[in-house]
Design a protein around this motif. Structure first.
Motif, PDB file in Angstrom:
ATOM      1  N   LEU A  52      10.310  16.211 -18.419  1.00 21.33           N
ATOM      2  CA  LEU A  52      11.205  15.701 -17.381  1.00 21.33           C
ATOM      3  C   LEU A  52      10.828  16.215 -15.999  1.00 21.33           C
ATOM      4  N   THR A  53      10.066  17.306 -15.921  1.00 21.05           N
ATOM      5  CA  THR A  53       9.690  17.827 -14.604  1.00 21.05           C
ATOM      6  C   THR A  53       8.740  16.884 -13.884  1.00 21.05           C
ATOM      7  N   THR A  54       8.141  15.940 -14.610  1.00 24.81           N
ATOM      8  CA  THR A  54       7.249  14.982 -13.959  1.00 24.81           C
ATOM      9  C   THR A  54       7.838  13.579 -13.955  1.00 24.81           C
ATOM     10  N   SER A  55       9.120  13.462 -14.303  1.00 22.35           N
ATOM     11  CA  SER A  55       9.699  12.127 -14.437  1.00 22.35           C
ATOM     12  C   SER A  55      10.499  11.692 -13.213  1.00 22.35           C
ATOM     13  N   LYS A  56      10.441  12.476 -12.135  1.00 21.80           N
ATOM     14  CA  LYS A  56      11.197  12.108 -10.942  1.00 21.80           C
ATOM     15  C   LYS A  56      10.624  10.845 -10.305  1.00 21.80           C
ATOM     16  N   LYS A  57       9.301  10.709 -10.346  1.00 22.25           N
ATOM     17  CA  LYS A  57       8.677   9.551  -9.727  1.00 22.25           C
ATOM     18  C   LYS A  57       8.967   8.283 -10.520  1.00 22.25           C
ATOM     19  N   THR A  58       9.154   7.196  -9.786  1.00 23.93           N
ATOM     20  CA  THR A  58       9.299   5.891 -10.423  1.00 23.93           C
ATOM     21  C   THR A  58       7.908   5.387 -10.783  1.00 23.93           C
ATOM     22  N   LYS A  59       7.689   5.131 -12.061  1.00 24.92           N
ATOM     23  CA  LYS A  59       6.365   4.714 -12.530  1.00 24.92           C
ATOM     24  C   LYS A  59       6.288   3.189 -12.526  1.00 24.92           C
ATOM     25  N   VAL A  60       5.288   2.677 -11.816  1.00 24.64           N
ATOM     26  CA  VAL A  60       5.141   1.235 -11.618  1.00 24.64           C
ATOM     27  C   VAL A  60       3.830   0.777 -12.243  1.00 24.64           C
TER      28      VAL A  60
ATOM     29  N   ASN B 270       4.800  10.183   1.448  1.00 24.90           N
ATOM     30  CA  ASN B 270       5.665  11.088   0.681  1.00 24.90           C
ATOM     31  C   ASN B 270       6.761  10.315  -0.062  1.00 24.90           C
ATOM     32  N   LYS B 271       6.343   9.270  -0.765  1.00 21.88           N
ATOM     33  CA  LYS B 271       7.267   8.447  -1.537  1.00 21.88           C
ATOM     34  C   LYS B 271       7.153   8.798  -3.023  1.00 21.88           C
ATOM     35  N   ASP B 272       8.259   8.628  -3.751  1.00 19.17           N
ATOM     36  CA  ASP B 272       8.306   9.018  -5.164  1.00 19.17           C
ATOM     37  C   ASP B 272       7.942   7.851  -6.085  1.00 19.17           C
ATOM     38  N   PHE B 273       6.704   7.367  -5.939  1.00 15.41           N
ATOM     39  CA  PHE B 273       6.196   6.306  -6.806  1.00 15.41           C
ATOM     40  C   PHE B 273       4.863   6.740  -7.406  1.00 15.41           C
TER      41      PHE B 273
ATOM     42  N   TYR C 178      -3.543  -6.748   0.202  1.00 12.58           N
ATOM     43  CA  TYR C 178      -3.346  -5.376  -0.293  1.00 12.58           C
ATOM     44  C   TYR C 178      -2.452  -4.606   0.680  1.00 12.58           C
ATOM     45  N   ASP C 179      -1.308  -5.212   0.983  1.00 10.17           N
ATOM     46  CA  ASP C 179      -0.378  -4.672   1.977  1.00 10.17           C
ATOM     47  C   ASP C 179       0.443  -3.538   1.348  1.00 10.17           C
ATOM     48  N   VAL C 180      -0.060  -2.326   1.490  1.00  6.98           N
ATOM     49  CA  VAL C 180       0.562  -1.167   0.850  1.00  6.98           C
ATOM     50  C   VAL C 180       1.964  -0.908   1.393  1.00  6.98           C
ATOM     51  N   GLY C 181       2.097  -0.857   2.716  1.00  2.00           N
ATOM     52  CA  GLY C 181       3.375  -0.498   3.328  1.00  2.00           C
ATOM     53  C   GLY C 181       4.497  -1.443   2.952  1.00  2.00           C
ATOM     54  N   ASN C 182       4.252  -2.737   3.070  1.00  3.45           N
ATOM     55  CA  ASN C 182       5.309  -3.708   2.776  1.00  3.45           C
ATOM     56  C   ASN C 182       5.576  -3.843   1.277  1.00  3.45           C
ATOM     57  N   THR C 183       4.567  -3.560   0.453  1.00  4.26           N
ATOM     58  CA  THR C 183       4.800  -3.579  -0.997  1.00  4.26           C
ATOM     59  C   THR C 183       5.739  -2.442  -1.393  1.00  4.26           C
ATOM     60  N   ILE C 184       5.535  -1.264  -0.805  1.00  5.08           N
ATOM     61  CA  ILE C 184       6.423  -0.127  -1.084  1.00  5.08           C
ATOM     62  C   ILE C 184       7.838  -0.424  -0.580  1.00  5.08           C
ATOM     63  N   THR C 185       7.927  -1.026   0.609  1.00  5.29           N
ATOM     64  CA  THR C 185       9.242  -1.402   1.146  1.00  5.29           C
ATOM     65  C   THR C 185       9.935  -2.410   0.236  1.00  5.29           C
ATOM     66  N   PHE C 186       9.169  -3.390  -0.253  1.00  2.00           N
ATOM     67  CA  PHE C 186       9.716  -4.392  -1.177  1.00  2.00           C
ATOM     68  C   PHE C 186      10.281  -3.715  -2.429  1.00  2.00           C
ATOM     69  N   LEU C 187       9.529  -2.765  -2.970  1.00  2.00           N
ATOM     70  CA  LEU C 187       9.986  -2.058  -4.170  1.00  2.00           C
ATOM     71  C   LEU C 187      11.264  -1.277  -3.894  1.00  2.00           C
ATOM     72  N   GLU C 188      11.289  -0.557  -2.781  1.00  2.00           N
ATOM     73  CA  GLU C 188      12.471   0.242  -2.454  1.00  2.00           C
ATOM     74  C   GLU C 188      13.700  -0.643  -2.280  1.00  2.00           C
ATOM     75  N   ASP C 189      13.523  -1.791  -1.640  1.00  2.00           N
ATOM     76  CA  ASP C 189      14.648  -2.710  -1.439  1.00  2.00           C
ATOM     77  C   ASP C 189      15.166  -3.242  -2.773  1.00  2.00           C
ATOM     78  N   GLU C 190      14.238  -3.613  -3.667  1.00  2.00           N
ATOM     79  CA  GLU C 190      14.644  -4.177  -4.954  1.00  2.00           C
ATOM     80  C   GLU C 190      15.291  -3.122  -5.848  1.00  2.00           C
ATOM     81  N   LEU C 191      14.732  -1.918  -5.834  1.00  4.50           N
ATOM     82  CA  LEU C 191      15.262  -0.859  -6.690  1.00  4.50           C
ATOM     83  C   LEU C 191      16.615  -0.364  -6.202  1.00  4.50           C
ATOM     84  N   TYR C 192      16.890  -0.584  -4.940  1.00  4.32           N
ATOM     85  CA  TYR C 192      18.184  -0.172  -4.402  1.00  4.32           C
ATOM     86  C   TYR C 192      19.307  -1.043  -4.967  1.00  4.32           C
ATOM     87  N   LYS C 193      18.949  -2.288  -5.263  1.00  6.04           N
ATOM     88  CA  LYS C 193      19.945  -3.200  -5.819  1.00  6.04           C
ATOM     89  C   LYS C 193      20.282  -2.767  -7.246  1.00  6.04           C
TER      90      LYS C 193
END
Length: 473
Positions: free
Chosen positions: A102-110, A135-138, A191-206
């Motif tokens: 569990l000490t390595t399970s904080k990150k969301t695995k995609v 510094n994102k938890d993915f 390969y839009d890294v920034g907006n892909t991460i933003t997309f994930l954060e927005d969806e996971l917030y729901k």
């Protein structure tokens, strides 16, 4: 010479000493990332992402419980009576491993997926570089579509590349407990890294509700011979754990207790621990009936995945306990349990593929009689020379491969046995109608039996346990 009462008193005294030693030892195990404290004479172990509870009960019964602090999910649970100090340490070691993971399970695995895994592999590398900088938890990884369903069990989120995004509803239907999204061509093409991460954060917030499968006790619609208390034990293999379920019935088939234990493996010690714990509260149990995966013949169990190779389990348990011991294969207990919980069909077959892309097995009941065959190999479909399509090895871990596998074995079952219904358990099959449509290409529609897909095994296993056990009384 000591009499039996004195020996029992001495055994109890030694167990109490071992239990107290275990508690003292645990309280001295504090580390930087491992906080151990005593709470109301029990012990709580806290790590950054997990909680471990060690509860002590009368007569040296100990309960181990691990919980994910973020999700509140119970990931390890077992109770046992202190009989052997080294065995108790082994169980604590298993518990510690769960907490450490569990000490390595904080990150969301995609998990990203495309046709071959090449383009998503490159994108996953870029995304991992991006989350380090931001510094994102993915944590990202990539896989070909052919291996997606086998790998998905280890991930929280599935991202489909544009090449396979047309399969979105299909993937959602199979991976019901995962979040599944399609990456837009605009994001993937650049390969839009920034907006892909933003997309994930927005969806996971729901908030996404995951429908849990209710497993309410099923009725037993067969007449049972007279009996006293009966204990049913069944092992269910999950993706990453083993679920040991058990149920205690009284002489009127009323449920006295339901137990569940989650473990990382299957061992004889686990079976003994649970039996000892139940017998402590219910010493008048007459029959103990078990359901195990693997090959079971005359009480000998072979389950090489867990180190059981021609294990003489029944003889071992009969020497240890005065109760009647009966052991059956899991497929046979499931088909018997399903048959006994319904009254629509006289003959049924059960087609079971526990592991994605695995061999599977079949159980069959004809007019109430379980067909085991010589050496108990009836239903061992691994010996059938079934011919699959040329690319089957590539697709066998996908819904397309599962559909071909299920359809061909259903055709074989129907041709040889012609049951009233075939019960199907296959996680990659979303609808039994899909199987029926494929069968109609080879067989007249009127010949095809009812096809029924089930989602859960527990109730059928437990009912099958009590029925097959009582047949041996």
């Amino acid at each position: 010479m000591y009499n039996k009462k004195e020996v029992r008193t001495m055994d109890s005294f030694l167990k109490e000493i071992d239990t107290e030693l275990l508690k003292r030892w645990l309280l001295n195990q504090n580390e930087d990332d491992w906080d151990v404290k005593e709470v109301n004479e029990n012990i709580v172990i806290e790590t950054k992402y997990g909680l471990g509870f060690i509860n002590f009960y009368p007569d040296c019964i100990i309960e181990l419980d691990v919980e994910n602090k973020m999700t509140k999910e119970k990931i390890f649970f077992i109770h046992f009576q202190m009989n052997n100090f080294h065995h108790a340490l082994g169980l604590l070691y298993d518990m510690r491993l769960c907490l450490q993971r569990l000490t390595t399970s904080k990150k969301t695995k995609v998990l990203l997926s495309c046709t071959s895994g090449l383009t998503t592999g490159f994108f996953a590398e870029k995304l991992n570089e991006g989350v380090q900088l931001l510094n994102k938890d993915f944590e990202f990884n990539a896989v070909s579509y052919g291996n997606l369903y086998d790998m998905a069990k280890d991930y929280d989120v599935i991202l489909l590349a544009p090449q396979v995004s047309f399969r979105l509803s299909e993937v959602e239907g199979v991976l019901k407990n995962k979040r599944v999204y399609a990456i837009s061509p605009a994001l993937f093409g650049k390969y839009d890294v920034g907006n892909t991460i933003t997309f994930l954060e927005d969806e996971l917030y729901k908030e996404k509700e995951v429908q849990s499968q209710q497993e309410n006790p099923l009725p037993i619609k067969q007449m049972l011979k007279a009996h006293q208390q009966v204990l049913a034990l069944a092992f269910i293999q999950l993706d990453q754990k083993v679920r040991l379920v058990s149920r205690l019935y009284d002489e009127n088939n009323m449920i006295l207790e339901d137990f569940e234990v989650y473990k990382n493996t299957i061992s004889v010690d686990d079976i003994v621990d649970l039996i000892n714990t139940v017998l402590y509260g219910y010493p008048d149990i007459e029959l103990i009936s078990l359901s195990l995966p693997g090959v079971v013949y005359n009480g000998v169990v072979t389950l090489k995945k867990y180190g059981l190779n021609e294990c003489r389990l029944q003889a071992f348990l009969e020497e240890k306990y005065s109760q009647k011991i009966v052991i059956n294969n899991d497929v046979n207990t499931i088909v018997m349990g399903y048959f006994a919980s319904q009254d629509d069909y006289e003959s049924i077959s059960f087609l079971y593929q526990a592991r994605i892309g695995g061999t599977g097995g079949v159980g069959h009941i004809h007019r109430g009689h379980l067909i085991k065959g010589r050496h108990n190999i009836a239903g061992e479909i691994q010996y059938l020379p079934i011919s699959f399509s040329e690319n089957y090895q590539e697709i066998k871990k996908t819904p397309e491969g599962a559909l071909e596998w299920t359809m061909k074995y259903c055709l074989g079952i129907t041709s040889m046995l012609a049951p009233d219904a075939i019960i199907i358990y296959n996680r990659l099959i979303s609808k039994s109608d899909d199987v029926k449509k494929e069968m109609e290409k080879y067989m007249p529609k009127s010949y095809i039996p009812d096809l029924i897909k089930i989602e859960s095994l527990k109730e059928y296993m437990l009912i099958g346990c009590i029925l097959l056990g009582l047949k041996e009384m």
